[in-house]
Motif scaffolding. Structure first.
Motif, mmCIF file in Angstrom:
data_model
loop_
_atom_site.group_PDB
_atom_site.id
_atom_site.type_symbol
_atom_site.label_atom_id
_atom_site.label_comp_id
_atom_site.label_asym_id
_atom_site.label_seq_id
_atom_site.Cartn_x
_atom_site.Cartn_y
_atom_site.Cartn_z
ATOM 1 N N MET A 111 0.818 -1.192 0.000
ATOM 2 C CA MET A 111 0.000 0.000 0.000
ATOM 3 C C MET A 111 0.861 1.255 0.000
ATOM 4 O O MET A 111 0.545 2.227 -0.659
ATOM 5 C CB MET A 111 -0.916 -0.019 1.230
ATOM 6 C CG MET A 111 -1.663 1.273 1.432
ATOM 7 S SD MET A 111 -2.871 1.269 2.747
ATOM 8 C CE MET A 111 -1.898 1.832 4.096
ATOM 9 N N PHE A 112 1.958 1.239 0.751
ATOM 10 C CA PHE A 112 2.770 2.444 0.895
ATOM 11 C C PHE A 112 3.508 2.790 -0.383
ATOM 12 O O PHE A 112 3.721 3.966 -0.675
ATOM 13 C CB PHE A 112 3.717 2.294 2.081
ATOM 14 C CG PHE A 112 2.949 2.040 3.345
ATOM 15 C CD1 PHE A 112 2.209 3.048 3.938
ATOM 16 C CD2 PHE A 112 2.905 0.776 3.899
ATOM 17 C CE1 PHE A 112 1.461 2.812 5.067
ATOM 18 C CE2 PHE A 112 2.164 0.533 5.031
ATOM 19 C CZ PHE A 112 1.442 1.554 5.620
ATOM 20 N N ASP A 113 3.858 1.780 -1.170
ATOM 21 C CA ASP A 113 4.473 2.056 -2.466
ATOM 22 C C ASP A 113 3.478 2.778 -3.383
ATOM 23 O O ASP A 113 3.858 3.665 -4.139
ATOM 24 C CB ASP A 113 4.949 0.759 -3.128
ATOM 25 C CG ASP A 113 6.137 0.147 -2.411
ATOM 26 O OD1 ASP A 113 6.857 0.889 -1.710
ATOM 27 O OD2 ASP A 113 6.346 -1.071 -2.548
ATOM 28 N N GLU A 133 2.615 -2.096 10.668
ATOM 29 C CA GLU A 133 2.895 -1.155 9.588
ATOM 30 C C GLU A 133 3.028 0.288 10.082
ATOM 31 O O GLU A 133 3.365 1.180 9.311
ATOM 32 C CB GLU A 133 1.804 -1.234 8.516
ATOM 33 C CG GLU A 133 1.819 -2.551 7.767
ATOM 34 C CD GLU A 133 0.773 -2.616 6.664
ATOM 35 O OE1 GLU A 133 0.116 -1.598 6.381
ATOM 36 O OE2 GLU A 133 0.604 -3.704 6.104
ATOM 37 N N ILE A 134 2.771 0.505 11.360
ATOM 38 C CA ILE A 134 2.879 1.865 11.913
ATOM 39 C C ILE A 134 4.325 2.074 12.359
ATOM 40 O O ILE A 134 4.704 1.725 13.471
ATOM 41 C CB ILE A 134 1.895 2.093 13.072
ATOM 42 C CG1 ILE A 134 0.462 1.820 12.625
ATOM 43 C CG2 ILE A 134 2.019 3.532 13.584
ATOM 44 C CD1 ILE A 134 -0.557 1.872 13.756
ATOM 45 N N THR A 135 5.110 2.615 11.450
ATOM 46 C CA THR A 135 6.525 2.882 11.701
ATOM 47 C C THR A 135 6.797 4.350 11.399
ATOM 48 O O THR A 135 5.949 5.043 10.822
ATOM 49 C CB THR A 135 7.412 2.008 10.808
ATOM 50 O OG1 THR A 135 7.168 2.367 9.431
ATOM 51 C CG2 THR A 135 7.137 0.514 11.020
ATOM 52 N N LEU A 136 7.982 4.794 11.746
ATOM 53 C CA LEU A 136 8.338 6.181 11.472
ATOM 54 C C LEU A 136 8.278 6.500 9.976
ATOM 55 O O LEU A 136 7.677 7.503 9.588
ATOM 56 C CB LEU A 136 9.710 6.503 12.065
ATOM 57 C CG LEU A 136 10.114 7.964 12.075
ATOM 58 C CD1 LEU A 136 9.104 8.833 12.806
ATOM 59 C CD2 LEU A 136 11.495 8.112 12.703
ATOM 60 N N PRO A 137 8.862 5.674 9.090
ATOM 61 C CA PRO A 137 8.754 5.988 7.656
ATOM 62 C C PRO A 137 7.311 6.016 7.145
ATOM 63 O O PRO A 137 6.954 6.887 6.350
ATOM 64 C CB PRO A 137 9.560 4.877 6.975
ATOM 65 C CG PRO A 137 10.512 4.405 8.020
ATOM 66 C CD PRO A 137 9.766 4.539 9.322
ATOM 67 N N THR A 138 6.464 5.090 7.607
ATOM 68 C CA THR A 138 5.077 5.110 7.134
ATOM 69 C C THR A 138 4.325 6.296 7.722
ATOM 70 O O THR A 138 3.439 6.848 7.067
ATOM 71 C CB THR A 138 4.331 3.797 7.436
ATOM 72 O OG1 THR A 138 4.335 3.547 8.838
ATOM 73 C CG2 THR A 138 4.934 2.630 6.683
ATOM 74 N N ALA A 172 2.397 9.018 5.610
ATOM 75 C CA ALA A 172 1.009 9.364 5.928
ATOM 76 C C ALA A 172 0.869 10.871 6.152
ATOM 77 O O ALA A 172 -0.108 11.489 5.712
ATOM 78 C CB ALA A 172 0.530 8.586 7.149
ATOM 79 N N ALA A 173 1.849 11.483 6.820
ATOM 80 C CA ALA A 173 1.820 12.934 7.026
ATOM 81 C C ALA A 173 1.880 13.659 5.685
ATOM 82 O O ALA A 173 1.145 14.629 5.462
ATOM 83 C CB ALA A 173 2.981 13.366 7.923
ATOM 84 N N LEU A 174 2.737 13.182 4.790
ATOM 85 C CA LEU A 174 2.810 13.787 3.455
ATOM 86 C C LEU A 174 1.476 13.662 2.729
ATOM 87 O O LEU A 174 1.035 14.595 2.060
ATOM 88 C CB LEU A 174 3.914 13.133 2.624
ATOM 89 C CG LEU A 174 5.336 13.550 2.948
ATOM 90 C CD1 LEU A 174 6.331 12.646 2.214
ATOM 91 C CD2 LEU A 174 5.567 15.006 2.587
ATOM 92 N N ALA A 216 11.020 9.795 3.515
ATOM 93 C CA ALA A 216 10.184 8.592 3.485
ATOM 94 C C ALA A 216 9.962 8.117 2.055
ATOM 95 O O ALA A 216 9.763 6.930 1.810
ATOM 96 C CB ALA A 216 8.844 8.856 4.161
ATOM 97 N N LEU A 217 10.002 9.039 1.101
ATOM 98 C CA LEU A 217 9.824 8.671 -0.295
ATOM 99 C C LEU A 217 11.126 8.235 -0.946
ATOM 100 O O LEU A 217 11.166 7.307 -1.737
ATOM 101 C CB LEU A 217 9.266 9.860 -1.102
ATOM 102 C CG LEU A 217 7.861 10.302 -0.818
ATOM 103 C CD1 LEU A 217 7.521 11.508 -1.667
ATOM 104 C CD2 LEU A 217 6.882 9.182 -1.080
ATOM 105 N N HIS A 218 12.193 8.954 -0.635
ATOM 106 C CA HIS A 218 13.440 8.775 -1.371
ATOM 107 C C HIS A 218 14.568 8.188 -0.550
ATOM 108 O O HIS A 218 15.689 8.117 -1.024
ATOM 109 C CB HIS A 218 13.895 10.133 -1.941
ATOM 110 C CG HIS A 218 12.848 10.799 -2.766
ATOM 111 N ND1 HIS A 218 12.439 10.308 -3.985
ATOM 112 C CD2 HIS A 218 12.088 11.906 -2.541
ATOM 113 C CE1 HIS A 218 11.484 11.087 -4.472
ATOM 114 N NE2 HIS A 218 11.252 12.045 -3.614
#
Length: 152
Positions: A1-3, A112-117, A121-123, A144-146
């Motif tokens: 989902m995050f991708d 799935e609730i991690t700092l990168p996700t 989610a904030a973005l 988180a994206l790059h």
């Protein structure tokens, strides 16, 4: 989902240029994403769009301090809660956007609730709100994206 969510952020700078759900689903499938992750991402995004229509607008009128509920503490790791507080304290999130972010994080599975996700989610919350990012905070969120930036 995050991708899928990361792809949407990179592909559509403006949410107004994002196609309707069915067309977007076909476009994501053509880009190589699996049906289940497309469906999960679009459902998550639908939930965000519903919140974007005013569910938390009253939160911006308050002046109190946000205290996390025991349930939120049990679901959101301390680094994620720290990120939320940091983003609001530095003007990247309004109180309404903070509540939208917490809402969207709490619908995710615990693992799935991690700092990168949480950064992604904030973005997504800011993207849906068409909000500007403070430069230094934006760099951290974009990691988180790059991936983490490296010195050259």
């Amino acid at each position: 989902m995050f991708d899928v969510l990361a792809f949407l952020l990179e592909e559509f700078n403006d949410p107004d240029h994002c196609p309707a759900r069915d067309d977007l689903g076909r476009q994501l499938a053509a880009a190589g994403f699996e049906n289940e992750e497309i469906s999960d991402a679009l459902d998550w995004l639908d939930g965000l769009n519903e919140l974007n229509e005013g569910a938390y607008l009253g939160a911006n009128d308050g002046s109190g301090m946000r205290i996390f509920h025991d349930y939120e503490i049990s679901r959101l790791p301390s680094d994620v809660r720290g990120l939320i507080v940091f983003l609001e304290h530095n003007g990247a999130l309004s109180p309404a956007q903070r509540e939208m972010l917490i809402d969207r994080l709490l619908v995710m599975p615990d693992d799935e609730i991690t700092l990168p996700t949480a950064k992604l989610a904030a973005l997504m919350v800011l993207w849906a709100q068409r909000a500007e990012l403070p430069v230094l905070v934006g760099e951290d969120l974009l990691s988180a994206l790059h991936g983490e930036p490296t010195m050259q």
